[in-house]
Scaffold this motif. Structure first.
Motif, mmCIF file in Angstrom:
data_model
loop_
_atom_site.group_PDB
_atom_site.id
_atom_site.type_symbol
_atom_site.label_atom_id
_atom_site.label_comp_id
_atom_site.label_asym_id
_atom_site.label_seq_id
_atom_site.Cartn_x
_atom_site.Cartn_y
_atom_site.Cartn_z
ATOM 1 N N ALA A 97 15.283 17.515 -25.749
ATOM 2 C CA ALA A 97 14.528 17.246 -26.974
ATOM 3 C C ALA A 97 13.104 16.800 -26.663
ATOM 4 C CB ALA A 97 15.246 16.182 -27.800
ATOM 5 N N HIS A 98 12.962 15.978 -25.636
ATOM 6 C CA HIS A 98 11.626 15.525 -25.241
ATOM 7 C C HIS A 98 10.769 16.715 -24.823
ATOM 8 C CE1 HIS A 98 8.458 12.977 -23.765
ATOM 9 N NE2 HIS A 98 8.482 13.643 -22.636
ATOM 10 N N GLN A 99 11.336 17.598 -23.994
ATOM 11 C CA GLN A 99 10.597 18.781 -23.550
ATOM 12 C C GLN A 99 10.264 19.706 -24.713
ATOM 13 O OE1 GLN A 99 13.033 20.353 -20.380
ATOM 14 N NE2 GLN A 99 12.276 18.851 -18.916
ATOM 15 N N ALA A 100 11.115 19.727 -25.738
ATOM 16 C CA ALA A 100 10.868 20.572 -26.907
ATOM 17 C C ALA A 100 9.826 19.962 -27.845
ATOM 18 C CB ALA A 100 12.177 20.815 -27.663
ATOM 19 N N GLY A 101 9.525 18.670 -27.657
ATOM 20 C CA GLY A 101 8.476 18.040 -28.456
ATOM 21 C C GLY A 101 8.935 17.043 -29.500
ATOM 22 N N ALA A 102 10.134 16.468 -29.336
ATOM 23 C CA ALA A 102 10.598 15.446 -30.282
ATOM 24 C C ALA A 102 9.711 14.206 -30.174
ATOM 25 C CB ALA A 102 12.046 15.072 -29.994
ATOM 26 N N ASP A 103 9.413 13.593 -31.304
ATOM 27 C CA ASP A 103 8.585 12.389 -31.315
ATOM 28 C C ASP A 103 9.409 11.118 -31.154
ATOM 29 O OD1 ASP A 103 5.839 13.454 -31.877
ATOM 30 O OD2 ASP A 103 6.921 14.333 -33.555
ATOM 31 N N ALA A 104 10.668 11.159 -31.580
ATOM 32 C CA ALA A 104 11.523 9.967 -31.486
ATOM 33 C C ALA A 104 12.970 10.355 -31.741
ATOM 34 C CB ALA A 104 11.079 8.912 -32.502
ATOM 35 N N PHE A 105 13.856 9.415 -31.422
ATOM 36 C CA PHE A 105 15.293 9.555 -31.661
ATOM 37 C C PHE A 105 15.749 8.330 -32.428
ATOM 38 C CE2 PHE A 105 15.983 12.980 -28.775
ATOM 39 C CZ PHE A 105 15.004 12.822 -27.812
ATOM 40 N N ILE A 106 16.664 8.537 -33.357
ATOM 41 C CA ILE A 106 17.269 7.409 -34.054
ATOM 42 C C ILE A 106 18.776 7.646 -34.063
ATOM 43 C CG2 ILE A 106 17.436 6.086 -36.186
ATOM 44 C CD1 ILE A 106 14.634 7.013 -36.908
ATOM 45 N N LEU A 107 19.509 6.630 -33.610
ATOM 46 C CA LEU A 107 20.971 6.731 -33.605
ATOM 47 C C LEU A 107 21.528 6.463 -34.989
ATOM 48 C CD1 LEU A 107 21.821 4.853 -30.292
ATOM 49 C CD2 LEU A 107 22.159 7.280 -30.755
ATOM 50 N N LYS A 108 22.594 7.187 -35.334
ATOM 51 C CA LYS A 108 23.331 6.929 -36.571
ATOM 52 C C LYS A 108 24.486 5.998 -36.225
ATOM 53 C CE LYS A 108 22.811 11.658 -38.282
ATOM 54 N NZ LYS A 108 23.607 12.854 -38.557
ATOM 55 N N PRO A 109 24.886 5.102 -37.083
ATOM 56 C CA PRO A 109 24.260 4.787 -38.366
ATOM 57 C C PRO A 109 22.920 4.083 -38.154
ATOM 58 C CG PRO A 109 26.028 3.238 -37.909
ATOM 59 C CD PRO A 109 26.052 4.267 -36.811
ATOM 60 N N PHE A 110 21.993 4.295 -39.069
ATOM 61 C CA PHE A 110 20.644 3.766 -38.917
ATOM 62 C C PHE A 110 20.595 2.263 -39.055
ATOM 63 C CE2 PHE A 110 19.368 8.001 -40.900
ATOM 64 C CZ PHE A 110 19.186 8.586 -39.663
ATOM 65 N N ASP A 111 19.853 1.650 -38.165
ATOM 66 C CA ASP A 111 19.489 0.246 -38.277
ATOM 67 C C ASP A 111 18.151 0.254 -39.023
ATOM 68 O OD1 ASP A 111 17.615 -1.930 -37.191
ATOM 69 O OD2 ASP A 111 19.589 -2.675 -36.603
#
Length: 150
Positions: A97-111
């Motif tokens: 995902a980083h190499q594809a250009g993702a800006d961030a990750f958020i785990l579910k369930p969201f805090d």
């Protein structure tokens, strides 16, 4: 109507999609649209400008990484901030995902606090440029502080 462009949420599970839209509204984003597939998201993105895309990683027929790659390959869409969500990420997911250009990750369930922090970081980031790719290992720990140093 606000001046802020809408946020697009992509999740193939309709209940989760509605939940994310509701959470975004609750933390101060009045205009949030939801779609249940990558192809539908691309269609929407080509129709209007969005401030941000929040996409589930695991979807069919187009997963979050494939959607991200399509967005980054399109000159008109490449600067659209992109956050991936999933119940768990393994290192390979994060790396791809980083190499594809993702800006961030958020785990579910969201805090909620994490969600607000990530949104602020991503929405305030600088536009990307086509040239000079950055070495992955030097930027990984900066872009994804939750990973720490390797």
């Amino acid at each position: 109507m606000s001046d802020t462009p809408p946020i697009l949420v992509v999740d193939d599970q309709e209940k989760l999609l509605r939940l994310v839209v509701m959470l975004m509204n609750r933390i101060g984003f009045p205009e949030v649209e939801g779609v249940t597939s990558g192809p539908e998201a691309l269609e929407r993105l080509r129709e209007r400008r969005y401030a941000l895309v929040i996409s589930d990683l695991e979807m069919e027929p187009m997963d979050g990484i494939a959607l991200l790659r399509e967005i980054r390959a399109d000159d008109d869409l490449m600067n659209t901030p992109f956050i991936l969500t999933e119940a768990s990420f393994d290192f390979e997911d994060i790396n791809v995902a980083h190499q594809a250009g993702a800006d961030a990750f958020i785990l579910k369930p969201f805090d909620m606090a994490v969600l607000k922090t990530k949104l602020k970081q991503v929405l305030n980031s600088k536009p990307r440029k086509r040239e000079a790719p950055v070495a992955a290992e030097s930027s990984l720990s900066n872009d994804f502080p939750m990973l720490g140093k390797f």
